[in-house]
Design a protein around this motif. Structure first.
Motif, PDB file in Angstrom:
ATOM      1  N   ARG A 140       0.992  -1.303  -0.094  1.00  0.00           N
ATOM      2  CA  ARG A 140      -0.269   0.001  -0.099  1.00  0.00           C
ATOM      3  C   ARG A 140       0.885   1.216   0.051  1.00  0.00           C
ATOM      4  NH1 ARG A 140      -3.712  -2.336   4.406  1.00  0.00           N
ATOM      5  NH2 ARG A 140      -5.068  -3.482   3.448  1.00  0.00           N
ATOM      6  N   VAL A 141       1.958   1.173   0.546  1.00  0.00           N
ATOM      7  CA  VAL A 141       2.671   2.274   0.790  1.00  0.00           C
ATOM      8  C   VAL A 141       3.391   2.586  -0.544  1.00  0.00           C
ATOM      9  CG1 VAL A 141       5.106   3.285   1.828  1.00  0.00           C
ATOM     10  CG2 VAL A 141       3.632   2.354   3.221  1.00  0.00           C
ATOM     11  N   ALA A 142       3.836   1.328  -1.356  1.00  0.00           N
ATOM     12  CA  ALA A 142       4.570   1.795  -2.683  1.00  0.00           C
ATOM     13  C   ALA A 142       3.453   2.048  -3.531  1.00  0.00           C
ATOM     14  CB  ALA A 142       5.009   0.257  -3.078  1.00  0.00           C
ATOM     15  N   GLU A 143       2.175   1.597  -3.554  1.00  0.00           N
ATOM     16  CA  GLU A 143       1.368   2.235  -4.435  1.00  0.00           C
ATOM     17  C   GLU A 143       0.942   3.614  -4.180  1.00  0.00           C
ATOM     18  OE1 GLU A 143      -1.878  -0.745  -3.797  1.00  0.00           O
ATOM     19  OE2 GLU A 143      -0.933  -1.953  -5.562  1.00  0.00           O
ATOM     20  N   ARG A 144       1.004   4.120  -2.706  1.00  0.00           N
ATOM     21  CA  ARG A 144       0.715   5.430  -2.661  1.00  0.00           C
ATOM     22  C   ARG A 144       1.741   6.509  -3.089  1.00  0.00           C
ATOM     23  NH1 ARG A 144      -0.124   3.783   2.828  1.00  0.00           N
ATOM     24  NH2 ARG A 144      -2.222   2.929   3.148  1.00  0.00           N
ATOM     25  N   LEU A 145       2.906   5.835  -3.195  1.00  0.00           N
ATOM     26  CA  LEU A 145       4.145   6.541  -3.943  1.00  0.00           C
ATOM     27  C   LEU A 145       3.918   6.625  -5.193  1.00  0.00           C
ATOM     28  CD1 LEU A 145       7.182   5.243  -1.652  1.00  0.00           C
ATOM     29  CD2 LEU A 145       5.935   7.403  -1.484  1.00  0.00           C
ATOM     30  N   GLY A 146       3.182   5.932  -6.000  1.00  0.00           N
ATOM     31  CA  GLY A 146       3.034   5.873  -7.467  1.00  0.00           C
ATOM     32  C   GLY A 146       3.903   4.491  -8.093  1.00  0.00           C
ATOM     33  N   GLU A 147       4.291   3.743  -7.219  1.00  0.00           N
ATOM     34  CA  GLU A 147       4.928   2.576  -7.689  1.00  0.00           C
ATOM     35  C   GLU A 147       4.059   1.553  -8.068  1.00  0.00           C
ATOM     36  OE1 GLU A 147       7.919   1.228  -4.851  1.00  0.00           O
ATOM     37  OE2 GLU A 147       8.841   2.940  -4.738  1.00  0.00           O
ATOM     38  N   LYS A 148       4.605   0.828  -9.314  1.00  0.00           N
ATOM     39  CA  LYS A 148       3.686  -0.256  -9.864  1.00  0.00           C
ATOM     40  C   LYS A 148       4.730  -1.583  -9.960  1.00  0.00           C
ATOM     41  CE  LYS A 148       0.640   2.642 -12.405  1.00  0.00           C
ATOM     42  NZ  LYS A 148       0.635   3.707 -11.251  1.00  0.00           N
ATOM     43  N   VAL A 149       4.073  -2.360  -9.930  1.00  0.00           N
ATOM     44  CA  VAL A 149       4.677  -3.958 -10.002  1.00  0.00           C
ATOM     45  C   VAL A 149       5.513  -3.984 -11.270  1.00  0.00           C
ATOM     46  CG1 VAL A 149       4.557  -6.358 -10.124  1.00  0.00           C
ATOM     47  CG2 VAL A 149       3.235  -5.016  -8.507  1.00  0.00           C
ATOM     48  N   GLU A 150       6.747  -4.227 -11.179  1.00  0.00           N
ATOM     49  CA  GLU A 150       7.527  -4.542 -12.624  1.00  0.00           C
ATOM     50  C   GLU A 150       8.029  -5.770 -12.697  1.00  0.00           C
ATOM     51  OE1 GLU A 150       9.352   0.288 -12.364  1.00  0.00           O
ATOM     52  OE2 GLU A 150      10.729  -1.585 -11.740  1.00  0.00           O
ATOM     53  N   GLY A 151       7.877  -6.547 -11.722  1.00  0.00           N
ATOM     54  CA  GLY A 151       8.113  -8.032 -11.825  1.00  0.00           C
ATOM     55  C   GLY A 151       8.456  -8.673 -10.350  1.00  0.00           C
ATOM     56  N   ARG A 152       8.936  -9.809 -10.300  1.00  0.00           N
ATOM     57  CA  ARG A 152       9.395 -10.583  -9.306  1.00  0.00           C
ATOM     58  C   ARG A 152      10.776 -10.780  -9.544  1.00  0.00           C
ATOM     59  NH1 ARG A 152       4.979 -13.323  -6.585  1.00  0.00           N
ATOM     60  NH2 ARG A 152       2.968 -12.728  -7.525  1.00  0.00           N
ATOM     61  N   THR A 153      11.387 -11.085  -8.031  1.00  0.00           N
ATOM     62  CA  THR A 153      12.902 -11.863  -8.116  1.00  0.00           C
ATOM     63  C   THR A 153      12.996 -12.558  -6.945  1.00  0.00           C
ATOM     64  OG1 THR A 153      15.145 -11.448  -8.577  1.00  0.00           O
ATOM     65  CG2 THR A 153      13.939  -9.799  -7.008  1.00  0.00           C
ATOM     66  N   GLU A 154      13.966 -13.361  -6.759  1.00  0.00           N
ATOM     67  CA  GLU A 154      14.331 -13.767  -5.458  1.00  0.00           C
ATOM     68  C   GLU A 154      15.517 -13.284  -4.887  1.00  0.00           C
ATOM     69  OE1 GLU A 154      16.490 -17.765  -3.864  1.00  0.00           O
ATOM     70  OE2 GLU A 154      15.090 -18.223  -5.432  1.00  0.00           O
ATOM     71  N   LEU A 155      15.266 -12.863  -3.406  1.00  0.00           N
ATOM     72  CA  LEU A 155      16.053 -12.043  -2.632  1.00  0.00           C
ATOM     73  C   LEU A 155      16.450 -12.842  -1.202  1.00  0.00           C
ATOM     74  CD1 LEU A 155      17.721  -9.349  -2.842  1.00  0.00           C
ATOM     75  CD2 LEU A 155      15.557  -8.445  -1.529  1.00  0.00           C
ATOM     76  N   LEU A 156      17.697 -13.060  -0.912  1.00  0.00           N
ATOM     77  CA  LEU A 156      17.941 -13.744  -0.026  1.00  0.00           C
ATOM     78  C   LEU A 156      16.984 -15.153   0.410  1.00  0.00           C
ATOM     79  CD1 LEU A 156      18.231 -10.625   2.300  1.00  0.00           C
ATOM     80  CD2 LEU A 156      19.979 -11.611   1.142  1.00  0.00           C
ATOM     81  N   GLY A 157      16.928 -15.699  -0.579  1.00  0.00           N
ATOM     82  CA  GLY A 157      15.909 -16.943  -0.305  1.00  0.00           C
ATOM     83  C   GLY A 157      14.451 -16.965  -0.304  1.00  0.00           C
ATOM     84  N   SER A 158      13.905 -15.555  -0.790  1.00  0.00           N
ATOM     85  CA  SER A 158      12.578 -15.412  -0.754  1.00  0.00           C
ATOM     86  C   SER A 158      12.179 -14.698  -2.061  1.00  0.00           C
ATOM     87  CB  SER A 158      12.069 -14.664   0.448  1.00  0.00           C
ATOM     88  OG  SER A 158      12.183 -15.207   1.728  1.00  0.00           O
ATOM     89  N   GLU A 159      10.859 -15.043  -2.512  1.00  0.00           N
ATOM     90  CA  GLU A 159      10.472 -14.255  -3.563  1.00  0.00           C
ATOM     91  C   GLU A 159       9.963 -12.961  -3.365  1.00  0.00           C
ATOM     92  OE1 GLU A 159       8.137 -15.424  -7.671  1.00  0.00           O
ATOM     93  OE2 GLU A 159       6.979 -15.583  -5.811  1.00  0.00           O
TER      94      GLU A 159
END
Length: 175
Positions: A140-159
């Protein structure tokens, strides 16, 4: 290194200091706070190392996460800022607040100011936020900032989801 300090209506974003450690350790040990950030509470030693690494990020990169302080009481609320260590997918804006500071709009307020700084003072063209798909409040914070989903990645063992925004999109959102 020049200290960068930002302010909002209710917050001060400033460099971490040694006297922040007790609150930083409590934040890092709270299972509810860190459940989407690796999921394992940090010991005091791990919290010390993490805080030292956060401060070191400023020295190595010239930017990093700030301590978030509530103006009215001078209370440490958490951290908001930039992260781009080796192997990271891109320049990231992140936020982590103590449980007592969540749900009050502080993350959005502080992250919005940091995003403005990234685009206007740092000359960044694109900023991402890496968010666990189950972390609905951060989404919700990201969306309020105007950010949109650009994809997925694995980071430190989690998606994680990659949210992002370009400078031009950010400017358009201000109009």
């Amino acid at each position: 290194m020049t200290e960068v300090r930002l302010e909002t209506e209710r917050l001060i974003l400033r460099m971490l200091r040694e006297e922040d450690f007790e609150a930083y350790a409590a934040l890092s040990a709270d299972p509810e706070v860190i459940r989407f950030l690796g999921g394992k509470p940090l010991t005091r030693l791990e919290a010390w190392r993490h805080m030292a690494g956060t401060i070191g990020h400023w020295y190595l990169r010239g930017y990093g996460p700030w301590a978030v302080e509530e103006k009215s009481r001078g209370q440490f609320l958490g951290r908001i800022g930039f992260h781009y260590p080796e192997t990271w997918p891109a320049f990231e804006l992140g936020w982590t607040l103590a449980r007592h500071a969540q749900g009050k709009g502080y993350a959005t307020e502080g992250a919005r100011r940091a995003l403005e700084y990234a685009f206007t003072e740092m000359g960044r063209d694109h900023v991402i936020s890496l968010i666990n798909p189950l972390n609905v409040p951060s989404i919700r914070v990201a969306e309020r900032l105007g950010e949109k989903v650009e994809g997925r990645t694995e980071l430190l063992g989690s998606e994680v989801l990659i949210y992002g925004i370009d400078r031009d999109e950010w400017r358009a959102s201000l109009a």
